[in-house]
Design a protein around this motif. Structure first.
Motif, mmCIF file in Angstrom:
data_model
loop_
_atom_site.group_PDB
_atom_site.id
_atom_site.type_symbol
_atom_site.label_atom_id
_atom_site.label_comp_id
_atom_site.label_asym_id
_atom_site.label_seq_id
_atom_site.Cartn_x
_atom_site.Cartn_y
_atom_site.Cartn_z
ATOM 1 N N ASN A 35 0.862 -1.559 -0.078
ATOM 2 C CA ASN A 35 -0.226 0.315 -0.163
ATOM 3 C C ASN A 35 0.827 1.258 -0.337
ATOM 4 O OD1 ASN A 35 -2.184 -1.645 0.565
ATOM 5 N ND2 ASN A 35 -2.777 -1.704 1.923
ATOM 6 N N GLY A 36 0.601 1.949 -0.776
ATOM 7 C CA GLY A 36 1.208 3.183 -0.631
ATOM 8 C C GLY A 36 1.460 4.287 0.376
ATOM 9 N N ARG A 37 0.274 4.328 1.179
ATOM 10 C CA ARG A 37 -0.523 5.025 2.159
ATOM 11 C C ARG A 37 -0.642 3.985 3.084
ATOM 12 N NH1 ARG A 37 -2.049 10.630 1.967
ATOM 13 N NH2 ARG A 37 -1.792 10.440 4.425
ATOM 14 N N THR A 38 -0.369 4.366 4.939
ATOM 15 C CA THR A 38 -0.570 3.124 5.662
ATOM 16 C C THR A 38 -1.990 2.907 6.467
ATOM 17 O OG1 THR A 38 -0.383 5.234 7.680
ATOM 18 C CG2 THR A 38 2.058 3.974 7.188
ATOM 19 N N GLU A 39 -2.974 4.000 5.796
ATOM 20 C CA GLU A 39 -3.975 3.847 6.045
ATOM 21 C C GLU A 39 -5.033 2.817 4.962
ATOM 22 O OE1 GLU A 39 -2.813 6.775 5.549
ATOM 23 O OE2 GLU A 39 -3.261 8.671 6.445
ATOM 24 N N GLY A 40 -4.064 2.700 3.693
ATOM 25 C CA GLY A 40 -5.008 1.898 2.666
ATOM 26 C C GLY A 40 -3.953 2.182 1.463
ATOM 27 N N ASN A 41 -4.530 2.163 0.189
ATOM 28 C CA ASN A 41 -3.454 1.910 -1.094
ATOM 29 C C ASN A 41 -5.125 2.671 -2.315
ATOM 30 O OD1 ASN A 41 -6.018 -0.246 -1.797
ATOM 31 N ND2 ASN A 41 -4.562 -1.236 -2.485
#
Lengths: 211, 846
Positions: free
Chosen positions: B172-178
């Motif tokens: 994922n590009g972000r810790t929160e999601g993709n």
């Protein structure tokens, strides 16, 4: 993708495919430029207090005047013109000989001033965009042609293009449109106003011949 | 067309002599007493958390004055609207009983919110994102200080190619999601079957999307189709690369921030900068008289402008210059998002488009949904008047430079996606390529657009204010000698094959509701204040001429004031989306009417009669039928100051915007004022159109191609400034050609490292990439919703140029071979040899 995961948490890569290996080699090559965020050779500032940074007083002939200026041994002509002599008409677009915005004439030959060390042009005649017009404000024929044709858009590349054209016309005063395009192809215009620039510069060749 | 003295005439802009003599000052050309320089420390990692910064050795270096980090960034302003749900703490969520939440909460589960982007960050989300900045006596000392700073990073997962992120178990590009869904981040993974299709080089058109827009019934549409064409598609991410980087210099004086920056807009940059710096808009003086290009990347300036401003604040207002290098510009200077996608189009025998189905995965960078992909679908709905259409999209978070609008965002991509499919259908159905475009083209007040699946029925669609793309196609076909030249399609000359093509582009071309402001002073000159920016389109000057036209003021007696909020500018449109020519001809028409009315009122007051008895000409307001009974403009300015009230700006119209009110108040008492808001009616949306014609020659032994000829014909309503229009038409075309021909960003996906950060590598077009002479024309039919008939031009020009090149290449080498941009010579060689697309059909950032 035919291969395994190619983007993942570093340290957890699974397997090395041929393509990943090749890309790794490319990346290693890129590390040189990626780590060079700071270009120590092309810095702006009045002086440097850093050890080893020795300035030397030299004389430069700029726009017909002898100017005494302290320069560092690794200082570029663009830096000297812009930050020590106040000649900010010379623009820095890339600082590495890719865009031509910093083009000035050195003994009538166009040079990327971002890639010329100032101490190498002692004794030579340097002309920047500020030195083209006559003292009474009469524009140089190339400048006048740009005004006549409303050439360029944002114009950040304009000083470089004008200097490149002035220099090129000294070697080929009657170019064809294609020859002129080649002659000034070392300059980039990101507004991509190339067609109107060529219109103006062909007119500039006419005006220069008649001047 | 009206008989104008100024509008539609070539003229010399008042800034060009300053530009051509080097006197014009861009942001980096300013100097201030005691000015320091700053350098940035950029993240070497594509995604990481900064765990420690030790700047003590840097601060100990003589000549170093301050270090600025993410902790110095002002808190973001509260978001408009109701507060968003806060995600529960990880422990609480894990501990909750699975059934309890479902029973208690019919509402959708709380979504993670996205932290906004700041100028400096402790969680870099792409290589090159700024971590901190140092201010020092010289740039060399600042650079030395940067090298002495120790930063510890905790590496986090990252992704470069969006399709990699959609694999089960993919990063994922972000810790929160993709994936970005609206304002939030969610997680989306495709099925193993979808991924298996990608491995075969095929886009999985049945995969799950996060957004769907529809119009009509695509199943019915495709059932009725006589011909269906289906293609995969890839378009690359490109950097904006204005030649002037986003350099800025700042200092504080008497409680105000003075910022010399590079911005496309001026009035509309103030609030953005104030937000980034954490001050009130009235505490900012913004100076940006000359901007070295933006192409969408500097619409409200740049967030990085906050860095010198905040460093200067730390140093009690001492001036700080932040020069941005070309490498830094490529990192932080914004991009156009790349596409990985698929299209299916259905046609009737006569060439009519009956259905279209589109799926695009957008490479959205790390911060937000960009939305170009949905705009592309909207654009196709417009250009081909598609009766049954569906768009599905996914915006994937990637750890690559953040996108923003780039000239015709979505519009350029639409031309590159759909125009070759129209051509392929035309060839298969035996329909002429100009004819098939005219058959499908919008006209007049055509409607268009898609809507979310759950949108209430009966929602009105967008409607055009004018459209003359058919006229542009006809005019272009005649000028280009299309009937004869299309016979050259595929002709061979040695190893070279000729391609001839036509393509169209369209985009929004104007907004409404902005203001104009001018003052006729006792010196007899008309000072026209403009809040739009000066980035070379000339609209900041062109639109001022409307006021002069309306009061018959000689142009040499007009002074345009622009580029400095300290000199009092009116509320304006953003200088983007091809808005300014339309928006500010309207606003300045209203302002010219207000000024004229003020002249008439003043004459009636002093000379008797009613205001309508008077007219203006020859720098006088005079009684109709009795021109001797007159007041000179200069005298009228003096009288306005004596009379006060609405004459000299002491009383202002209620409806003007707040910024205009502030500016007009500051200018009150200086002469006869004209000030107004554009309250003119408009029924619909304003779009401009362009038809382009091109001939290319492709060397089938080398894959190298040359553009032989280019002609573009624009539907931009009334032409305001012919030479500048030509510059926009051709400049846009060449940028579009660059998109198809050479421009790209390249990343190593294994390390998340940029490989093409210099102009030499990411290759914007040069003067040698285009024909030695380009041609243009305009249909010159006025838009009825604009009082002078004008529409914008900047955006449609780029799609037409790009579309013409991709279509001309396909005409030379065959349909269905060149499905990714940029079209590199090796791609042509490999695909022609294989008889199918044979060059990394879907891989991003190569």
């Amino acid at each position: 993708m035919p291969e395994g995961p190619i983007a993942s948490v570093p340290g957890q890569e699974s397997g090395v495919s041929r393509r990943n290996f090749i890309k790794g080699v490319i990346a290693a090559g890129a590390t040189v430029s990626a780590s060079a965020y700071l270009f120590r050779a092309n810095i702006a500032g009045q002086d440097s207090a850093l050890p080893g940074a020795v300035e030397r007083l030299i004389t430069l002939n700029v726009n017909g005047q002898d100017r005494r200026v302290d320069v560092l041994k690794h200082e570029t002509l663009a830096t000297t013109l812009r930050y020590k002599l106040g000649l900010t008409g010379t623009k820095l677009g890339c600082d590495r000989a890719e865009c031509g915005a910093c083009t000035v004439l050195v003994d009538d030959v166009p040079h990327y001033s971002c890639s010329v060390l100032t101490h190498t042009v002692r004794g030579k005649k340097i002309v920047s965009i500020e030195g083209l017009a006559a003292p009474d404000g009469t524009l140089h024929p190339v400048q006048q042609a740009v005004v006549n044709g409303q050439g360029f858009q944002c114009a950040f590349c304009m000083p470089g293009f004008v200097m490149a054209t002035v220099g090129y016309l000294k070697t080929n005063p009657s170019p064809s449109r294609a020859e002129l395009a080649h002659g000034i192809s070392g300059n980039l215009c990101r507004c991509a106003d190339y067609n109107k620039i060529l219109d103006c510069m062909m007119d500039a060749a006419d005006l220069t011949r008649r001047a | 067309m009206a008989d104008y003295k100024l509008i539609g005439k070539n003229y010399t802009t008042p800034d060009i002599v300053a530009k051509v003599t080097g006197r014009a000052r861009y942001a980096e050309d300013y100097r201030a007493e005691g000015m320091l320089f700053c350098k940035l420390l950029l993240s070497p990692r594509p995604h990481a958390r900064v765990t420690r910064i030790d700047a003590s050795a840097a601060l100990a270096l003589p000549g170093v004055h301050a270090v600025l980090t993410a902790d110095d960034m002002p808190a973001p302003p509260p978001r408009p609207g109701p507060p968003r749900p806060v995600p529960p703490a990880a422990g609480a969520a894990a501990g909750a009983a699975p059934g309890a939440a479902a029973a208690a909460a019919p509402a959708p589960p709380p979504r993670p919110t996205i932290a906004p982007e700041f100028a400096l960050t402790n969680e870099p989300l792409y290589e090159g994102e700024p971590i901190l900045a140092v201010a020092a006596d010289s740039e060399e000392i600042a650079a030395a200080a940067i090298e002495r700073i120790v930063v510890d990073y905790e590496p986090l997962s990252f992704v470069i190619d969006p399709l990699e992120s959609l694999r089960p178990g993919g990063p994922n590009g972000r810790t929160e999601g993709n994936v970005f869904v609206g304002q939030n981040v969610e997680t989306l993974k495709w099925t193993p079957a979808d991924i298996a299709q990608i491995a075969e080089g095929k886009f999985p058109s049945g995969a799950e999307a996060t957004e769907t827009l529809v119009f009509g019934d695509i199943e019915k549409g495709f059932a009725e189709a006589d011909l269906i064409i289906e293609r995969d598609h890839y378009q690359q991410t490109t950097p904006h690369q204005p030649l002037e980087t986003r350099t800025a210099m700042a200092y504080w004086q008497n409680g105000k921030l003075y910022l010399h920056g590079s911005t496309q807009s001026v009035a509309r940059t103030v609030a953005a900068v104030a937000n980034w710096v954490g001050i009130k808009p009235e505490e900012l003086v913004l100076i940006s008289e000359y901007t070295g290009g933006g192409f969408g990347s500097k619409i409200p300036g740049a967030q990085s402008m906050a860095i010198p401003a905040l460093l200067s604040k730390k140093l009690n207002g001492r001036p700080v210059m932040m020069r941005i290098s070309r490498e830094e510009e490529t990192y932080i200077g914004r991009t156009r998002p790349g596409y990985q996608g698929w299209m299916r189009m259905g046609f009737k025998k006569d060439g009519r488009v009956i259905a279209a189905d589109v799926f695009v995965v957008e490479s959205a960078g790390p911060y937000r949904r960009q939305g170009d992909h949905a705009t592309s679908a909207n654009n196709a709905s417009l250009m081909y008047q598609v009766p049954n259409m569906r768009f599905r999209g996914v915006s994937v978070a990637t750890n690559t430079p953040p996108p923003t609008s780039q000239r015709a965002p979505g519009g350029l991509q639409a031309s590159v996606m759909f125009e070759p499919m129209i051509d392929e259908a035309a060839r298969k159905l035996g329909v002429d390529r100009v004819a098939i475009r005219k058959l499908n083209a919008p006209e007049g007040a055509a409607v268009f657009g898609l809507a979310p699946v759950d949108a209430p029925p009966g929602r009105p669609r967008n409607k055009l204010t004018s459209c003359f793309v058919k006229e542009a196609l006809d005019k272009g076909a005649a000028m280009f000698n299309w009937e004869e030249r299309r016979q050259r399609s595929g002709q061979r000359r040695g190893s070279k094959a000729t391609g001839v093509a036509v393509a169209t582009g369209s985009y929004t071309a104007g907004s409404i509701g902005v203001d104009g402001l001018c003052v006729l002073k006792p010196d007899g000159k008309l000072y026209i204040h403009q809040g739009i920016g000066n980035l070379g389109t000339h609209s900041v000057i062109d639109t001022a001429r409307v006021i002069a036209e309306m009061v018959n003021m000689p142009w040499d007696k007009c002074v345009v004031v622009w580029g400095n909020t300290g000199e009092h500018v009116p509320w304006s449109s953003i200088q983007a989306g091809s808005q300014t020519t339309y928006a500010h001809t309207r606003a300045n028409y209203a302002t010219g009417m207000a000024l004229k009315r003020n002249f008439q009122m003043l004459a009636a007051h002093d000379l008797g009669g009613s205001p309508d008895d008077y007219d203006v000409a020859n720098e006088r307001v005079f009684r109709k039928g009795n021109p001797g009974r007159a007041i000179t403009f200069a005298k009228a300015a003096e009288r306005a100051i004596q009379l006060g009230g609405a004459f000299d700006g002491h009383e202002l119209p209620k409806e003007i915007n707040a910024m205009t009110r502030t500016s007009a108040t500051a200018l009150a008492g200086l002469g006869l004022m004209g000030v107004a808001r554009d309250n003119l009616p408009r029924d619909g949306s304003t779009y401009s159109f362009q038809a382009a014609f091109m001939e290319v020659e492709v060397d089938l032994e080398t894959g190298v191609y040359e553009i032989i000829d280019y002609l573009a014909v624009a539907d931009v309503g009334t032409v305001v400034n012919p030479r500048s229009l030509g510059g926009q038409i051709h400049g846009g075309a060449v940028q579009g050609i660059g998109h198809v021909r050479s421009q790209r960003l390249v990343y190593d996906p294994h390390y998340g490292a940029a490989l093409a950060n210099r102009l030499h590598h990411n290759k914007p077009p040069t003067i040698l990439d285009i024909p030695v002479q380009l041609k243009w024309a305009a249909v010159e039919l006025p838009d009825p919703s604009n009082p002078i008939g004008a529409k914008g031009i900047g955006e449609p020009a780029i799609g037409a140029g790009a579309g013409a090149l991709i279509c001309a290449l396909a005409d030379a080498v065959g349909d269905g071979l060149l499905l990714r941009t940029p079209v590199l010579p090796e791609q042509i060689l490999m695909s022609v040899a294989a008889g199918k697309p044979a060059y990394e059909p879907l891989t991003a950032f190569i």
